[in-house]
Scaffold this motif. Structure first.
Motif, PDB file in Angstrom:
ATOM      1  N   PRO A  54      54.177 169.075 158.894  1.00  0.00           N
ATOM      2  CA  PRO A  54      52.933 168.173 158.390  1.00  0.00           C
ATOM      3  C   PRO A  54      52.636 166.802 158.656  1.00  0.00           C
ATOM      4  O   PRO A  54      51.771 166.602 158.712  1.00  0.00           O
ATOM      5  N   LEU A  55      53.376 166.659 159.495  1.00  0.00           N
ATOM      6  CA  LEU A  55      52.947 164.786 160.222  1.00  0.00           C
ATOM      7  C   LEU A  55      52.243 164.856 161.516  1.00  0.00           C
ATOM      8  O   LEU A  55      50.806 164.665 162.055  1.00  0.00           O
ATOM      9  N   VAL A  56      52.576 166.176 162.030  1.00  0.00           N
ATOM     10  CA  VAL A  56      51.998 166.240 163.064  1.00  0.00           C
ATOM     11  C   VAL A  56      49.976 166.538 162.788  1.00  0.00           C
ATOM     12  O   VAL A  56      49.886 166.324 163.170  1.00  0.00           O
ATOM     13  N   LEU A  57      50.686 168.606 161.173  1.00  0.00           N
ATOM     14  CA  LEU A  57      49.596 168.459 161.404  1.00  0.00           C
ATOM     15  C   LEU A  57      48.354 167.692 160.963  1.00  0.00           C
ATOM     16  O   LEU A  57      47.312 167.225 161.568  1.00  0.00           O
ATOM     17  N   LEU A  58      48.738 166.512 160.262  1.00  0.00           N
ATOM     18  CA  LEU A  58      48.144 165.300 159.524  1.00  0.00           C
ATOM     19  C   LEU A  58      47.694 164.805 160.248  1.00  0.00           C
ATOM     20  O   LEU A  58      45.737 164.321 160.445  1.00  0.00           O
ATOM     21  N   SER A  59      48.438 163.751 161.325  1.00  0.00           N
ATOM     22  CA  SER A  59      48.044 163.109 162.709  1.00  0.00           C
ATOM     23  C   SER A  59      46.875 163.604 163.128  1.00  0.00           C
ATOM     24  O   SER A  59      46.383 161.965 163.668  1.00  0.00           O
ATOM     25  N   ILE A  60      47.375 164.359 163.369  1.00  0.00           N
ATOM     26  CA  ILE A  60      46.437 165.179 164.451  1.00  0.00           C
ATOM     27  C   ILE A  60      44.772 165.180 164.014  1.00  0.00           C
ATOM     28  O   ILE A  60      43.656 165.029 164.200  1.00  0.00           O
ATOM     29  N   VAL A 212      51.021 174.778 165.573  1.00  0.00           N
ATOM     30  CA  VAL A 212      50.083 173.462 164.604  1.00  0.00           C
ATOM     31  C   VAL A 212      49.348 172.964 165.289  1.00  0.00           C
ATOM     32  O   VAL A 212      48.417 171.938 165.066  1.00  0.00           O
ATOM     33  N   ILE A 213      49.842 172.232 166.607  1.00  0.00           N
ATOM     34  CA  ILE A 213      49.351 171.137 167.606  1.00  0.00           C
ATOM     35  C   ILE A 213      47.590 172.172 167.382  1.00  0.00           C
ATOM     36  O   ILE A 213      46.541 171.257 167.518  1.00  0.00           O
ATOM     37  N   ALA A 339      62.674 165.825 165.689  1.00  0.00           N
ATOM     38  CA  ALA A 339      63.552 165.877 164.571  1.00  0.00           C
ATOM     39  C   ALA A 339      62.619 163.926 164.809  1.00  0.00           C
ATOM     40  O   ALA A 339      62.635 163.393 163.461  1.00  0.00           O
ATOM     41  N   THR A 340      63.321 163.147 165.891  1.00  0.00           N
ATOM     42  CA  THR A 340      62.576 161.524 165.745  1.00  0.00           C
ATOM     43  C   THR A 340      61.382 161.797 165.545  1.00  0.00           C
ATOM     44  O   THR A 340      61.418 160.446 165.398  1.00  0.00           O
ATOM     45  N   LEU A 341      60.343 162.749 166.320  1.00  0.00           N
ATOM     46  CA  LEU A 341      58.520 162.095 166.214  1.00  0.00           C
ATOM     47  C   LEU A 341      58.655 161.268 165.125  1.00  0.00           C
ATOM     48  O   LEU A 341      57.528 160.457 165.307  1.00  0.00           O
ATOM     49  N   VAL A 362      48.836 162.068 170.973  1.00  0.00           N
ATOM     50  CA  VAL A 362      49.393 162.007 172.874  1.00  0.00           C
ATOM     51  C   VAL A 362      50.673 162.156 172.609  1.00  0.00           C
ATOM     52  O   VAL A 362      51.608 162.906 172.621  1.00  0.00           O
ATOM     53  N   LEU A 363      51.768 161.793 171.045  1.00  0.00           N
ATOM     54  CA  LEU A 363      53.111 161.844 171.056  1.00  0.00           C
ATOM     55  C   LEU A 363      53.916 163.708 170.713  1.00  0.00           C
ATOM     56  O   LEU A 363      54.427 163.513 170.737  1.00  0.00           O
ATOM     57  N   PRO A 364      53.026 163.988 169.862  1.00  0.00           N
ATOM     58  CA  PRO A 364      53.319 165.542 168.904  1.00  0.00           C
ATOM     59  C   PRO A 364      53.376 166.150 170.424  1.00  0.00           C
ATOM     60  O   PRO A 364      53.546 167.289 170.769  1.00  0.00           O
TER      61      PRO A 364
END
Length: 483
Positions: A54-60, A212-213, A339-341, A362-364
């Protein structure tokens, strides 16, 4: 203790976990550690992975939807891929330089290496599709090695009769099957698999981060193309949910030192039953481990911080570690970039000053496709295994390793030991026996921790440089101790 910075507390957790593993193995408490302490480490990784998607999804979505000029997205994407590919090629190049300079495979007893070479030639003779050694030598035909050849053939026959080899290498067979499946894919399979058939399936227990990305980018671009009056409610929800996820990361990290203690204690307890066994694990593969560690530590303590301090004047060598060390210690303990993302993003945004527009994009991608540590490990391990079997790799074969390791790192999952699957592809690319991957199994789990630190540090370095080039870097003057 409460006033200590988080990274210091995590260091205490790391040291305590290692110390406990040695004490429990000495006292015969390994099973207690595995049953009652290790599960907390597993819970920690599960929580972080649950938050990662969810962090990758929402952040992007949040970052892309805030772009006023969609054309900038293509430029940013191209710059990101170019930076990541360059850093990967650099890591592989450094790895090949070190392994050819120190030649760790030649530290093994000469007679044992000759036996290894003979078994390699027997394997080549049984597999006509494998190219013959390019050095032109045939130990099977040389008279002075005939006793060793007879011994090797007898060993092969006995293994075949008892089917010991097949049972012993069951894990290798599983990895080889995965590698064959990956290697036999078409040239556009990577892009096909980026597109999810079912978006909810991509978010499931076997989440595909690339899918997801892709969905997040597509959804974010669509929001950016629509007038705010129509999508303001969606934007408010996405931004609010993103803040909630980041708060969850803050809460989890308060307990990180204990979870890190449990992780390290459990990992070592599963590897050996006595302190002597723990030390023996590293003794046989010591030269290989030292060369790989030297390369990985060079990336972390020399290359990345010096690059950042050279291009970002406000972040000195020492400041680089103070601002990013919580993510590095967590990467070491979890062995998982995914897990560290969440913590990587928090450190890069709040401590390094990278804008969310850059970090969320960039990070995901980096956690999925940029594996500097994994690529270096593949290069060093493959050449080490060749040296161990007295196989001289030509310049062309080593260039093949550079290309294959770079491409393989893009498909390497951001989870522990995924690089083993990709190494089989690299071994196949230069005509070496994929079963050799079993040789480095004993030390792989520990070295995987160091590789992950390199992976996430590389991601942070690239995102900071891109933010600097895009004018999206605002380095805070100081970082609170709690961070």
């Amino acid at each position: 203790m409460k006033k200590l910075p988080l990274h210091i507390k995590i260091i205490f957790g790391l040291v305590a976990g290692i110390a406990w593993a040695f004490i429990s193995s000495y006292l015969g408490w390994n099973q207690f550690t595995i049953d009652w302490i290790d599960p907390f480490g597993t819970i920690f990784i599960r929580i972080l992975k649950a938050i990662a998607v969810p962090l990758v999804l929402l952040s992007i979505i949040s970052g892309v939807s805030s772009l006023t000029d969609i054309n900038k997205l293509g430029k940013l994407g191209l710059k990101t891929i170019v930076f990541y590919i360059f850093s990967t090629i650099l890591a592989v190049g450094i790895g090949l330089t070190l392994v050819n300079l120190f030649q760790p495979g030649k530290f093994v007893n000469e007679e044992q290496r000759v036996k290894n070479r003979i078994k390699y030639e027997l394997w080549v003779s049984e597999n006509p599709d494998v190219p013959k050694p390019k050095d032109g030598r045939s130990f099977l035909q040389e008279a002075k090695y005939q006793d060793l050849v007879s011994s090797a053939i007898d060993e092969e026959a006995m293994d075949s009769l008892k089917q010991v080899a097949a049972e012993r290498n069951q894990r290798v067979d599983q990895l080889a099957a995965s590698a064959d499946e990956t290697a036999n894919q078409g040239p556009l399979t990577f892009f096909v698999e980026m597109v999810p058939e079912n978006v909810f399936g991509a978010f499931g227990s076997n989440s595909n981060m690339l899918q997801v990305i892709f969905f997040a980018l597509f959804f974010g671009i669509t929001l950016a193309m629509l007038p705010n009056s129509k999508v303001q409610g969606v934007l408010d929800f996405v931004n609010g949910a993103n803040e909630a996820i980041l708060k969850m990361v803050d809460i989890i990290m308060k307990a990180a030192p204990f979870f890190v203690f449990a992780l390290l204690a459990g990992v070592i307890a599963k590897m050996a039953n006595t302190p002597a066994e723990v030390l023996q694990i590293f003794k046989g593969l010591g030269s290989y481990s030292l060369v790989l560690l030297f390369g990985l530590l060079f990336m972390v303590f020399v290359l990345y911080p010096l690059v950042i301090s050279a291009f970002v004047k406000k972040i000195s060598y020492r400041e680089f570690f103070r601002r990013f060390s919580p993510a590095q210690f967590l990467a070491f303990s979890t062995s998982s970039s995914a897990a560290t993302l969440p913590v990587t993003m928090e450190c890069v945004e709040e401590n390094m000053g990278v804008s969310k527009k850059i970090s969320s994009f960039v990070l995901p991608i980096g956690a999925t496709v940029n594996m500097d540590g994994t690529s270096m490990y593949q290069a060093i391990a493959v050449v080490f295994l060749a040296q161990l079997h007295m196989v001289d790799l030509t310049l062309g074969q080593q260039l093949t390793i550079v290309l294959t390791a770079t491409l393989a790192s893009i498909g390497s999952a951001a989870v522990p030991s995924a690089g083993l699957v990709m190494m089989i592809i690299v071994l196949n690319s230069v005509g070496l026996n994929p079963a050799w991957v079993a040789i480095i199994f004993p030390v792989d789990r520990i070295l995987d921790m160091f590789r992950t630190v390199v992976n996430v540090t590389g991601d942070a370095t690239v995102s900071t440089l891109i933010a600097q080039s895009e004018g999206e870097l605002n380095v805070p003057e100081d970082v609170p101790a709690s961070k």
